[in-house]
Each structure stands twice: as C-alpha cells, then as structure tokens.
Design an enzyme around this catalytic site. Structure first.
Site: not given
Ligand code: PNS
Length: 158
Positions: A17, A41, A90, A127
């Site tokens: 990150h 979560k 990745r 993570s």
């Molecule tokens: O580190 P992560 O958990 O892979 O991050 C995921 C994240 C936070 C980037 C993603 O889950 C997100 O953007 N969540 C907010 C909700 C949203 O906007 N979803 C997309 C449209 S359904």
C-alpha cells in the site's frame, strides 16, 4: 490542483500500500488516503487507529492526507472534488475485480480509475495474509512498516 484518492481498508497498511501511496504522491499534487468505515466487517485495528498509523507512516509525504469515509467511494470523491481513484494491481485476478469496480464507479459518477502495477516485491502481499502470519508467530518485518510490525505483535500476542 491535481487530486487523487487511494481508498482501502488498510487493516493494517502494508508496504505494498505504502509503495502505491508514495508513487501516487510523486504524480499528483494531493493524495487523499481514504479509509473505509465498514461496520459489517470485523477489523483488527479501529478506523481511528488505522488513521493514526497511516498519518505516521506517510508523514514524509507532505501532499498526502488521510480521511475516513462510509458509503460510496464516488460520493466521497464528489464531496472532496477528487476526479480520480488510484488502485494497485498485484495479479491478474485483481484486475478482473477492479475493472468492474472501475467501470461501475465511472458509470455512477464520471470518476476515473487509474491502475498502478504493484512493485513485484509486494505482489503476494495482503493485509489478511500479514495478519495471519503475525497471528501464528511468523515474521512480517519487511512486509509492513516498522510501526505496524510492532503494533501487530502487541495486538496479536498480547
Ligand atoms: O482494501 P480493500 O478492502 O480492498 O478496499 C476496498 C474499497 C474500500 C476500495 C472498496 O470496498 C470501496 O470502494 N468501498 C466503498 C463502497 C463502494 O463505493 N463500492 C463500489 C460501488 S458498488
């Protein structure tokens, strides 16, 4: 002012990150690291703890700031006048998932998504894997910032 957001859960931030955030900070005037508040979560670190950690480990980048958000990422982008999202890729399976998310986010709002290939040194890193390794006594030094290494040991091994 060219702005971009690096979103994620960051539970906890890894060196993968941090590499993406640092490289974004060289390309953009302002990088907002946005930490998702996800009540569904369970997490190892609270959102405020993650924000403190992120602020500490990005302190050498004056154009990086850290915020939290809930709801849709594109709404956060609109509220903060941020036209683009940076996502680290990745492996190919990341791209499969991220492409759909990027197209959906663009359709919802016109916010663009830029994909940045992860440094190959960290392409196996996540993570969840870091937490699992640390939980069972494995060595995660070099995979996470030193501060995170120390906090993981404190939190997981008492
Ligand atoms: O580190 P992560 O958990 O892979 O991050 C995921 C994240 C936070 C980037 C993603 O889950 C997100 O953007 N969540 C907010 C909700 C949203 O906007 N979803 C997309 C449209 S359904």
């Amino acid at each position: 002012m060219r702005r971009v957001v690096c979103p994620g859960s960051f539970d906890p931030i890894t060196n993968g990150h941090l590499d993406i955030i640092g490289r974004s900070a060289r390309l953009y005037d302002e990088v907002t690291v946005a930490v998702l508040i996800n009540v569904e979560k369970s997490s190892l670190f609270t959102v405020d703890e993650r924000i403190d950690i992120l602020q500490t480990v990005t302190k050498d980048y004056p154009n990086v700031k850290v915020e939290k958000f809930h709801g849709l990422l594109v709404d956060f982008c609109r509220q903060h006048d941020i036209p683009a999202i940076v996502k680290g890729i990745r492996v190919v399976s990341d791209f499969d998932y991220e492409l759909q998310m990027a197209q959906l986010n663009y359709r919802l709002s016109g916010v663009e998504t830029l994909f940045m290939p992860t440094n190959p040194e960290y392409s196996f890193l996540s993570s969840s894997r870091v937490k699992e390794i640390a939980r069972y006594g494995g060595d995660v030094s070099g995979l996470v910032p030193d501060l995170v290494h120390k906090l993981l040991i404190e939190r997981l091994r008492g």
